[in-house]
Design a protein around this motif. Structure first.
Motif, PDB file in Angstrom:
ATOM      1  N   GLY A  44       2.430   6.570  -6.931  1.00  0.00           N
ATOM      2  CA  GLY A  44       1.466   7.551  -7.410  1.00  0.00           C
ATOM      3  C   GLY A  44       1.958   8.974  -7.243  1.00  0.00           C
ATOM      4  O   GLY A  44       1.785   9.821  -8.129  1.00  0.00           O
ATOM      5  N   GLN A  45       2.603   9.242  -6.110  1.00  0.00           N
ATOM      6  CA  GLN A  45       3.064  10.591  -5.811  1.00  0.00           C
ATOM      7  C   GLN A  45       4.330  10.977  -6.564  1.00  0.00           C
ATOM      8  O   GLN A  45       4.470  12.125  -7.007  1.00  0.00           O
ATOM      9  N   SER A  51       0.826  -1.199   0.000  1.00  0.00           N
ATOM     10  CA  SER A  51       0.000   0.000   0.000  1.00  0.00           C
ATOM     11  C   SER A  51       0.868   1.260   0.000  1.00  0.00           C
ATOM     12  O   SER A  51       0.597   2.223  -0.743  1.00  0.00           O
ATOM     13  N   LEU A  52       1.928   1.257   0.818  1.00  0.00           N
ATOM     14  CA  LEU A  52       2.830   2.401   0.846  1.00  0.00           C
ATOM     15  C   LEU A  52       3.542   2.550  -0.488  1.00  0.00           C
ATOM     16  O   LEU A  52       3.710   3.665  -1.006  1.00  0.00           O
ATOM     17  N   ARG A  53       3.957   1.442  -1.055  1.00  0.00           N
ATOM     18  CA  ARG A  53       4.624   1.495  -2.362  1.00  0.00           C
ATOM     19  C   ARG A  53       3.703   2.118  -3.407  1.00  0.00           C
ATOM     20  O   ARG A  53       4.129   2.977  -4.191  1.00  0.00           O
ATOM     21  N   ASP A  54       2.431   1.698  -3.424  1.00  0.00           N
ATOM     22  CA  ASP A  54       1.487   2.251  -4.388  1.00  0.00           C
ATOM     23  C   ASP A  54       1.329   3.765  -4.195  1.00  0.00           C
ATOM     24  O   ASP A  54       1.236   4.517  -5.168  1.00  0.00           O
ATOM     25  N   THR A  55       1.293   4.177  -2.938  1.00  0.00           N
ATOM     26  CA  THR A  55       1.171   5.611  -2.643  1.00  0.00           C
ATOM     27  C   THR A  55       2.376   6.376  -3.161  1.00  0.00           C
ATOM     28  O   THR A  55       2.241   7.427  -3.811  1.00  0.00           O
ATOM     29  N   LEU A  56       3.569   5.869  -2.880  1.00  0.00           N
ATOM     30  CA  LEU A  56       4.791   6.538  -3.317  1.00  0.00           C
ATOM     31  C   LEU A  56       4.905   6.569  -4.838  1.00  0.00           C
ATOM     32  O   LEU A  56       5.312   7.577  -5.418  1.00  0.00           O
TER      33      LEU A  56
END
Length: 309
Positions: A185-186, A178-183
């Motif tokens: 995306g950002q 989940s954190l990887r997906d957030t990073l």
């Protein structure tokens, strides 16, 4: 970290089962590498991650001892990267070209170059873990009790050392994903230059006859690779679960049994895979030069936050 390959293409959940490697970092390269993260920052993050992993293992061993089980704290020694691996992670086109000419995306090459790439590498690492011999020696009943203790102690150690709440190890890897997906995306899919390069790569791939449904930087890199993985899945399902080596999962595909193939049986498939991989690289030469160093840096920081233990 194993370059390219099916491992990178899998979901983070699958990574926990299949390796993983190695999850998340693309090692495809381009012609003019961007400035890589500083060596001191990378070393500091890796040292921090190694210390955290060791602390988790020590806490888990204490917990297992309290439950009556032997557990040996084990953190695999860091494998020093080869000059080729360093070049791949920096976005070096010549290195990427040489790698893909031999391994393609790293999917069918697993059958031809065992021990060099893919699942066989992860299997060899597992065999080095002294706890594998301990669990292999347990009876079925003992194994069940051991597994229950292992789950509880892993959760306790993760909370104690990393201050993260989990019930099962998979929860931890899902949080990491989940954190990887957030990073991504950002930092990746919102980067104007990467978006421009990804669109240019997509146009080139379309001209070569490849269907491109998503031009996000994190998606366009997979064009060609997914259809190779689908062929692997087709072969695995044709053989049936009974004959499967193991199960794999890739985003966009249901879990599938890995086929059993000899090197000779795999070679025609690898030849086609190499063609797809080289077409992808040809269209993404400039894209990968910018994308790869950014993903390498992102993964180092992710590893420092969610250490692999």
């Amino acid at each position: 970290m194993v370059p390219g390959m099916l491992i990178r293409a899998m979901s983070s959940v699958a990574c926990a089962l299949f390796v993983l490697a190695a999850c998340g970092t693309s090692t495809t390269g381009g012609a003019a590498p961007s400035t890589p993260p500083s060596a001191s920052a990378t070393t500091e993050n890796k040292t921090s991650a190694e210390n955290k992993a060791a602390a988790v293992q020590a806490a888990k061993a204490d917990c297992m001892k309290g439950k009556g089980f032997k557990y040996i704290p084990y953190v695999p020694p860091e494998k020093k990267k080869t000059a080729m691996e360093v070049k791949l992670e920096s976005g070096d086109y010549a290195a990427m070209k040489a790698h893909r000419e031999k391994y393609g995306f790293g999917i069918f090459s697993e059958y031809i170059y065992p021990g060099e790439i893919g699942l066989s590498v992860a299997t060899a690492e597992r065999e080095k873990n002294p706890n594998s011999k301990i669990t292999d020696s347990l009876s079925s009943a003992q194994h069940d009790q051991y597994n229950k203790a292992d789950l509880a102690c892993t959760a306790k150690a993760v909370k104690q050392v990393l201050d993260k709440d989990i019930d099962r190890p998979m929860d931890y890897y899902n949080q990491r994903a989940s954190l990887r997906d957030t990073l991504v995306g950002q930092e990746i899919n919102s980067d104007p230059e990467l978006l421009r390069l990804a669109n240019s790569m997509a146009d080139c791939l379309k001209a070569k006859g490849y269907p491109v449904t998503n031009t996000k930087p994190s998606e366009v890199k997979d064009v060609g690779e997914l259809q190779v993985t689908k062929e692997l899945a087709r072969l695995g399902r044709a053989q049936g679960e009974k004959d499967a080596k193991t199960f794999a999962k890739r985003e966009g595909l249901a879990p599938f049994p890995m086929p059993r193939l000899t090197a000779d049986q795999a070679r025609p498939h690898l030849a086609q895979e190499v063609k797809h991989a080289m077409a992808n690289l040809d269209c993404g030469k400039d894209f990968y030069a910018a994308y790869t160093p950014k993903m390498t840096d992102l993964t180092v920081r992710l590893d420092a936050e969610y250490v692999l233990f």
